[in-house]
Design a protein around this motif. Structure first.
Motif, PDB file in Angstrom:
ATOM      1  N   LYS A  56       7.667  15.967 -26.218  1.00 32.73           N
ATOM      2  CA  LYS A  56       7.377  16.481 -24.959  1.00 32.73           C
ATOM      3  C   LYS A  56       8.945  16.720 -24.343  1.00 32.73           C
ATOM      4  O   LYS A  56       8.951  17.540 -23.598  1.00 32.73           O
ATOM      5  N   GLU A  57       9.870  15.752 -24.660  1.00 35.26           N
ATOM      6  CA  GLU A  57      11.177  16.154 -24.467  1.00 35.26           C
ATOM      7  C   GLU A  57      11.820  17.369 -25.024  1.00 35.26           C
ATOM      8  O   GLU A  57      12.562  18.179 -24.337  1.00 35.26           O
ATOM      9  N   ARG A  60      10.400  20.235 -22.935  1.00 34.85           N
ATOM     10  CA  ARG A  60      11.266  20.360 -21.526  1.00 34.85           C
ATOM     11  C   ARG A  60      12.540  20.917 -21.919  1.00 34.85           C
ATOM     12  O   ARG A  60      13.056  21.462 -21.003  1.00 34.85           O
ATOM     13  N   GLU A  63      12.221  24.580 -22.504  1.00 32.34           N
ATOM     14  CA  GLU A  63      11.750  25.334 -21.164  1.00 32.34           C
ATOM     15  C   GLU A  63      12.878  25.543 -20.058  1.00 32.34           C
ATOM     16  O   GLU A  63      13.162  26.711 -19.566  1.00 32.34           O
ATOM     17  N   ASP A  64      14.032  24.752 -20.421  1.00 30.12           N
ATOM     18  CA  ASP A  64      15.333  24.887 -19.740  1.00 30.12           C
ATOM     19  C   ASP A  64      16.164  25.641 -20.115  1.00 30.12           C
ATOM     20  O   ASP A  64      17.111  26.287 -19.628  1.00 30.12           O
ATOM     21  N   ARG A  77       3.877  25.184 -26.352  1.00 28.92           N
ATOM     22  CA  ARG A  77       3.323  23.987 -25.524  1.00 28.92           C
ATOM     23  C   ARG A  77       1.972  23.982 -25.872  1.00 28.92           C
ATOM     24  O   ARG A  77       1.263  22.982 -26.016  1.00 28.92           O
TER      25      ARG A  77
END
Length: 288
Positions: A56-57, A60, A63-64, A77
């Motif tokens: 999950k990290e 994320r 995504e950034d 995802r």
């Protein structure tokens, strides 16, 4: 940017393992091997929850990263959600695994137990555990046999078993009359060489054997004294050697071994030791 690109490339290697085309092939073992083994940041001993959190990290972080296209992020995802579901199903899969029957009998070869009429069990130190007094009994009976049958001097009847002297895993040198304790590499341990009841120094060991290491030729004259019943045998051999040394009499170390061995065998085969045990079982057998 180079680091993000490298991580993204490494992460994409995992995608075929979790793709929707291969979901039917998922198992708890393939998930663990694919995600835990291929992804460098996740330990193979991590729990499923820890691995999901790490994935999950990673999502994320990607995504950034503005350099990653939106469609790629969406694909990642979806694959992450598929992998998450696989992890969450692992406990249920383990519960469905058949359990072994605790009362079952398992063997490593085919055998028809219905054809077996008699079952035997090892007695000594399996069904029956003996007290330390048994070693003294065997020692005394063998000592008496050597005096009465092999005509060893009557003074040998004064010998007493020493429970602090013998240990398991000894070797007797039939050529030189030494008791040896060898290490894993076949070398004589520093405190493991006795001539009679006297411990030999390193200098004496080197003088007798030339080196602490026992070669193939020297090993041919060694006999093993490995199990619990050899305690009394090792002690009696050492006492007999010490007697001849103290008396300054010439002797053949191999004959001492043969005589002690024959006496020990007689004690067991003749049944005399079993008769003594039956007369006083509480003295020789440990209740369990």
């Amino acid at each position: 940017m180079a680091s993000s690109s490298s991580s993204f490339t490494f992460f994409r290697r995992l995608l075929p393992l979790c793709s929707s085309k291969q979901r039917a092939k998922f198992s708890p073992f393939s998930v663990r091997e694919g995600l835990g083994g291929a992804f460098r940041g996740f330990s193979s001993v991590s729990s499923p929850e820890q691995k999901i959190s790490a994935l999950k990290e990673e999502v994320r972080r990607l995504e950034d990263d503005s350099s990653v296209p939106d469609d790629e992020i969406e694909k990642i995802r979806r694959e992450f959600d598929a992998a998450k579901q696989c992890f969450l199903k692992i406990p249920d899969a383990l519960k469905r695994m058949p359990k072994m029957n605790p009362q079952g009998i398992y063997v490593n070869r085919n055998i028809r137990l219905d054809h077996i009429q008699v079952y035997g069990f090892d007695y000594d130190y399996t069904l029956a555990h003996y007290a330390a007094n048994l070693q003294s009994l065997i020692y005394d009976l063998a000592k008496e046999y050597m005096v009465n049958e092999f005509r060893y001097p009557e003074v040998c009847m004064n010998f007493k078993y020493d429970p602090t002297f013998p240990i398991r895993g000894l070797y007797y040198d039939k050529r030189r009359g030494c008791l040896l304790k060898l290490d894993f590499f076949g070398s004589i341990e520093l405190d493991g060489c006795f001539y009679g009841r006297r411990k030999l120094s390193v200098e004496e060991i080197n003088e007798i054997y030339g080196t602490r290491h026992i070669g193939r030729d020297q090993a041919r004259v060694l006999v093993g004294l490995m199990d619990f019943f050899c305690f009394s045998e090792a002690c009696l051999i050492a006492d007999m050697v010490q007697f001849f040394v103290d008396a300054k009499l010439d002797f053949d170390a191999s004959y001492i071994y043969q005589d002690v061995r024959k006496a020990i065998q007689h004690v067991h085969i003749s049944g005399v030791v079993h008769q003594k045990i039956l007369l006083d079982p509480h003295r020789y057998i440990v209740k369990n």
